[in-house]
Design a protein around this motif. Structure first.
Motif, PDB file in Angstrom:
ATOM      1  N   TRP A 294       1.242  17.107  19.051  1.00  0.00           N
ATOM      2  CA  TRP A 294       2.604  17.170  18.546  1.00  0.00           C
ATOM      3  C   TRP A 294       2.734  16.073  17.488  1.00  0.00           C
ATOM      4  O   TRP A 294       2.219  14.976  17.669  1.00  0.00           O
ATOM      5  N   ILE A 295       3.433  16.354  16.426  1.00  0.00           N
ATOM      6  CA  ILE A 295       3.859  15.316  15.496  1.00  0.00           C
ATOM      7  C   ILE A 295       5.364  15.229  15.670  1.00  0.00           C
ATOM      8  O   ILE A 295       6.074  16.227  15.502  1.00  0.00           O
ATOM      9  N   VAL A 296       5.811  14.047  16.044  1.00  0.00           N
ATOM     10  CA  VAL A 296       7.232  13.845  16.310  1.00  0.00           C
ATOM     11  C   VAL A 296       7.758  12.749  15.400  1.00  0.00           C
ATOM     12  O   VAL A 296       7.007  11.881  14.929  1.00  0.00           O
ATOM     13  N   ASP A 297       9.041  12.804  15.156  1.00  0.00           N
ATOM     14  CA  ASP A 297       9.726  11.772  14.377  1.00  0.00           C
ATOM     15  C   ASP A 297      10.814  11.222  15.290  1.00  0.00           C
ATOM     16  O   ASP A 297      11.819  11.892  15.532  1.00  0.00           O
ATOM     17  N   VAL A 298      10.579  10.029  15.837  1.00  0.00           N
ATOM     18  CA  VAL A 298      11.474   9.470  16.852  1.00  0.00           C
ATOM     19  C   VAL A 298      12.017   8.117  16.411  1.00  0.00           C
ATOM     20  O   VAL A 298      11.453   7.451  15.539  1.00  0.00           O
ATOM     21  N   GLU A 299      13.099   7.721  17.046  1.00  0.00           N
ATOM     22  CA  GLU A 299      13.788   6.476  16.697  1.00  0.00           C
ATOM     23  C   GLU A 299      13.058   5.229  17.171  1.00  0.00           C
ATOM     24  O   GLU A 299      13.204   4.161  16.595  1.00  0.00           O
ATOM     25  N   SER A 300      12.291   5.351  18.255  1.00  0.00           N
ATOM     26  CA  SER A 300      11.700   4.141  18.839  1.00  0.00           C
ATOM     27  C   SER A 300      10.406   4.462  19.573  1.00  0.00           C
ATOM     28  O   SER A 300      10.153   5.624  19.933  1.00  0.00           O
ATOM     29  N   GLU A 301       9.631   3.421  19.807  1.00  0.00           N
ATOM     30  CA  GLU A 301       8.414   3.578  20.592  1.00  0.00           C
ATOM     31  C   GLU A 301       8.760   3.945  22.028  1.00  0.00           C
ATOM     32  O   GLU A 301       8.026   4.691  22.681  1.00  0.00           O
ATOM     33  N   ALA A 302       9.887   3.433  22.517  1.00  0.00           N
ATOM     34  CA  ALA A 302      10.307   3.767  23.884  1.00  0.00           C
ATOM     35  C   ALA A 302      10.513   5.277  24.016  1.00  0.00           C
ATOM     36  O   ALA A 302      10.105   5.879  25.012  1.00  0.00           O
ATOM     37  N   ARG A 303      11.136   5.908  23.023  1.00  0.00           N
ATOM     38  CA  ARG A 303      11.337   7.364  23.061  1.00  0.00           C
ATOM     39  C   ARG A 303       9.995   8.087  22.979  1.00  0.00           C
ATOM     40  O   ARG A 303       9.776   9.069  23.673  1.00  0.00           O
TER      41      ARG A 303
ATOM     42  N   GLN B 117       9.026  24.332  27.244  1.00  0.00           N
ATOM     43  CA  GLN B 117      10.327  23.661  27.353  1.00  0.00           C
ATOM     44  C   GLN B 117      10.327  22.347  26.564  1.00  0.00           C
ATOM     45  O   GLN B 117      11.318  22.020  25.907  1.00  0.00           O
ATOM     46  N   LEU B 118       9.224  21.608  26.634  1.00  0.00           N
ATOM     47  CA  LEU B 118       9.116  20.361  25.855  1.00  0.00           C
ATOM     48  C   LEU B 118       9.282  20.655  24.372  1.00  0.00           C
ATOM     49  O   LEU B 118      10.030  19.950  23.671  1.00  0.00           O
ATOM     50  N   ASP B 119       8.624  21.689  23.883  1.00  0.00           N
ATOM     51  CA  ASP B 119       8.737  22.051  22.463  1.00  0.00           C
ATOM     52  C   ASP B 119      10.191  22.362  22.095  1.00  0.00           C
ATOM     53  O   ASP B 119      10.690  21.924  21.057  1.00  0.00           O
ATOM     54  N   LYS B 120      10.874  23.140  22.945  1.00  0.00           N
ATOM     55  CA  LYS B 120      12.281  23.474  22.685  1.00  0.00           C
ATOM     56  C   LYS B 120      13.152  22.227  22.684  1.00  0.00           C
ATOM     57  O   LYS B 120      14.024  22.063  21.818  1.00  0.00           O
ATOM     58  N   ASP B 121      12.916  21.328  23.670  1.00  0.00           N
ATOM     59  CA  ASP B 121      13.720  20.104  23.754  1.00  0.00           C
ATOM     60  C   ASP B 121      13.516  19.226  22.521  1.00  0.00           C
ATOM     61  O   ASP B 121      14.482  18.674  21.975  1.00  0.00           O
TER      62      ASP B 121
ATOM     63  N   GLU C 265       8.403   7.952  26.291  1.00  0.00           N
ATOM     64  CA  GLU C 265       9.122   8.848  27.209  1.00  0.00           C
ATOM     65  C   GLU C 265       8.616  10.286  27.044  1.00  0.00           C
ATOM     66  O   GLU C 265       8.370  10.991  28.027  1.00  0.00           O
ATOM     67  N   ILE C 266       8.426  10.710  25.807  1.00  0.00           N
ATOM     68  CA  ILE C 266       7.890  12.056  25.547  1.00  0.00           C
ATOM     69  C   ILE C 266       6.465  12.164  26.091  1.00  0.00           C
ATOM     70  O   ILE C 266       6.096  13.143  26.740  1.00  0.00           O
ATOM     71  N   ALA C 267       5.657  11.144  25.833  1.00  0.00           N
ATOM     72  CA  ALA C 267       4.257  11.152  26.285  1.00  0.00           C
ATOM     73  C   ALA C 267       4.161  11.219  27.808  1.00  0.00           C
ATOM     74  O   ALA C 267       3.266  11.873  28.346  1.00  0.00           O
ATOM     75  N   GLU C 268       5.098  10.572  28.496  1.00  0.00           N
ATOM     76  CA  GLU C 268       5.103  10.628  29.964  1.00  0.00           C
ATOM     77  C   GLU C 268       5.277  12.061  30.457  1.00  0.00           C
ATOM     78  O   GLU C 268       4.724  12.449  31.476  1.00  0.00           O
TER      79      GLU C 268
END
Length: 119
Positions: free
Chosen positions: A83-92, A32-36, A95-98
């Motif tokens: 996972w390699i992610v491209d996110v807008e902020s460290e906060a995001r 589900q995380l991957d899909k999100d 949030e994913i890491a949590e």
């Protein structure tokens, strides 16, 4: 900015200490995380890794390349997925890491600078 999220653990230990229900729930949460992340346009790439017992370490020693069985680090836990992610902020990012750390107890996040350091 791009980041690598590394999930640490031991698949062998997990299978010995967790119930099959817990493992199925964890796998479902990861799917589900991957899909999100994909739907949000934040997923660049992800993979799970084979058990560290299947690793080879390659070294350059005294002018020769040597390959030995086993992982580089002598540790019970190692990277079991990333996972390699491209996110807008460290906060995001955090949030994913949590959402991942509750399944593996340890997650490391590291920026991907996009090139070598300035020299």
């Amino acid at each position: 900015m791009k980041y690598m999220i590394m999930m640490f653990g031991s698949a062998e230990s997990m299978m010995e200490t967790r119930t099959p229900e817990w493992v199925r729930e964890m796998i479902g949460a990861m799917i589900q995380l991957d899909k999100d992340l994909e739907n949000a346009g934040e997923l660049v790439y992800n993979e799970g890794l084979a058990d560290p017992g299947t690793a080879k370490t390659v070294r350059f020693v005294d002018g020769a390349v040597t390959a030995t069985d086993g992982p580089f680090a002598e540790a019970k836990e190692s990277v079991i997925g990333f996972w390699i992610v491209d996110v807008e902020s460290e906060a995001r990012l955090l949030e994913i890491a949590e959402g991942i750390v509750k399944w593996s107890d340890v997650v490391e996040v590291r920026p991907i600078p996009g090139g070598p350091p300035e020299v």
